[in-house]
Design an enzyme around this catalytic site. Structure first.
Site, PDB file in Angstrom:
ATOM      1  CD  GLU A  97      -2.336   4.059   2.971  1.00  0.00           C
ATOM      2  OE1 GLU A  97      -1.846   3.304   2.111  1.00  0.00           O
ATOM      3  OE2 GLU A  97      -3.554   4.222   3.124  1.00  0.00           O
ATOM      4  CB  CYS A 133      -0.883   0.043   1.233  1.00  0.00           C
ATOM      5  SG  CYS A 133      -2.148  -1.231   1.308  1.00  0.00           S
TER       6      CYS A 133
HETATM    7  N1  THU Z   1      -4.365   0.417  -0.987  1.00  0.00           N
HETATM    8  C1  THU Z   1      -3.486   1.325  -0.497  1.00  0.00           C
HETATM    9  O1  THU Z   1      -2.527   1.722  -1.169  1.00  0.00           O
HETATM   10  N2  THU Z   1      -3.688   1.792   0.754  1.00  0.00           N
HETATM   11  C2  THU Z   1      -4.668   1.354   1.594  1.00  0.00           C
HETATM   12  O2  THU Z   1      -4.702   1.738   2.760  1.00  0.00           O
HETATM   13  C3  THU Z   1      -5.675   0.427   1.101  1.00  0.00           C
HETATM   14  C4  THU Z   1      -5.495  -0.084  -0.259  1.00  0.00           C
HETATM   15  C5  THU Z   1      -4.144  -0.122  -2.334  1.00  0.00           C
HETATM   16  C6  THU Z   1      -3.788  -1.582  -2.372  1.00  0.00           C
HETATM   17  C7  THU Z   1      -4.247  -1.981  -3.746  1.00  0.00           C
HETATM   18  O3  THU Z   1      -3.210  -1.709  -4.665  1.00  0.00           O
HETATM   19  C8  THU Z   1      -5.415  -1.054  -4.036  1.00  0.00           C
HETATM   20  O4  THU Z   1      -5.314   0.001  -3.104  1.00  0.00           O
HETATM   21  C9  THU Z   1      -6.773  -1.716  -3.922  1.00  0.00           C
HETATM   22  O5  THU Z   1      -6.927  -2.320  -2.704  1.00  0.00           O
END
Ligand code: THU
Length: 136
Positions: free
Chosen positions: A60, A58
């Site tokens: 974050e 992710c």
């Molecule tokens: N995702 C993030 O980057 N941060 C989050 O807190 C939740 C989800 C991303 C992971 C994945 O690549 C996409 O969002 C869909 O879940």
């Protein structure tokens, strides 16, 4: 409503820019994050997906890792940018990682591409993080 500082606005801009670099061929959902370190340095991150799905990182967590790699482990705030309405909050895995370094009153700003939305605290989002040595 609390005043949004210039520091938060600048970090928002960096998160918007990082989001453009998201590698999200599977979900199509781009996320950008900006983590403000105690000394004001901003570390950005974007989501980087993987064919095995579970290896996806992710935005974050990408920002937290980038900060650690430069020796920063104390932070002032996090901004997360998505196109979702309302803007997304960090997932539980990212909250647990943030809880490793940030206190319960740590501010998390959820934002869109144009607007900074809500401020919530890490403690509101994850009131009971896992701790190896529970305090009670
Ligand atoms: N995702 C993030 O980057 N941060 C989050 O807190 C939740 C989800 C991303 C992971 C994945 O690549 C996409 O969002 C869909 O879940």
């Amino acid at each position: 409503m609390e005043k949004i500082t210039q520091e938060i606005r600048n970090a928002h801009t960096l998160a918007v820019e990082a989001r453009v670099h998201a590698y999200a061929p599977y979900s199509g959902f781009q996320v950008g994050a900006a983590l403000i370190a105690e000394d004001g340095t901003v570390f950005s991150g974007c989501n980087v997906e993987n064919a095995s799905y579970g290896a996806t990182i992710c935005a974050e967590r990408g920002a937290v890792m980038a900060a650690n790699a430069e020796g920063h482990r104390r932070f002032r705030a996090l901004i997360v940018v998505t196109s979702a309405e309302p803007p997304s909050v960090p997932c539980a895995l990212c909250l647990q990682v943030l809880a490793e370094f940030c206190p319960p009153d740590f501010p998390v700003y959820t934002a869109g591409i144009e607007e900074i939305g809500n401020k919530v605290t890490l403690g509101e989002l994850l009131p009971h993080p896992f701790s190896e040595v529970p305090s009670n």
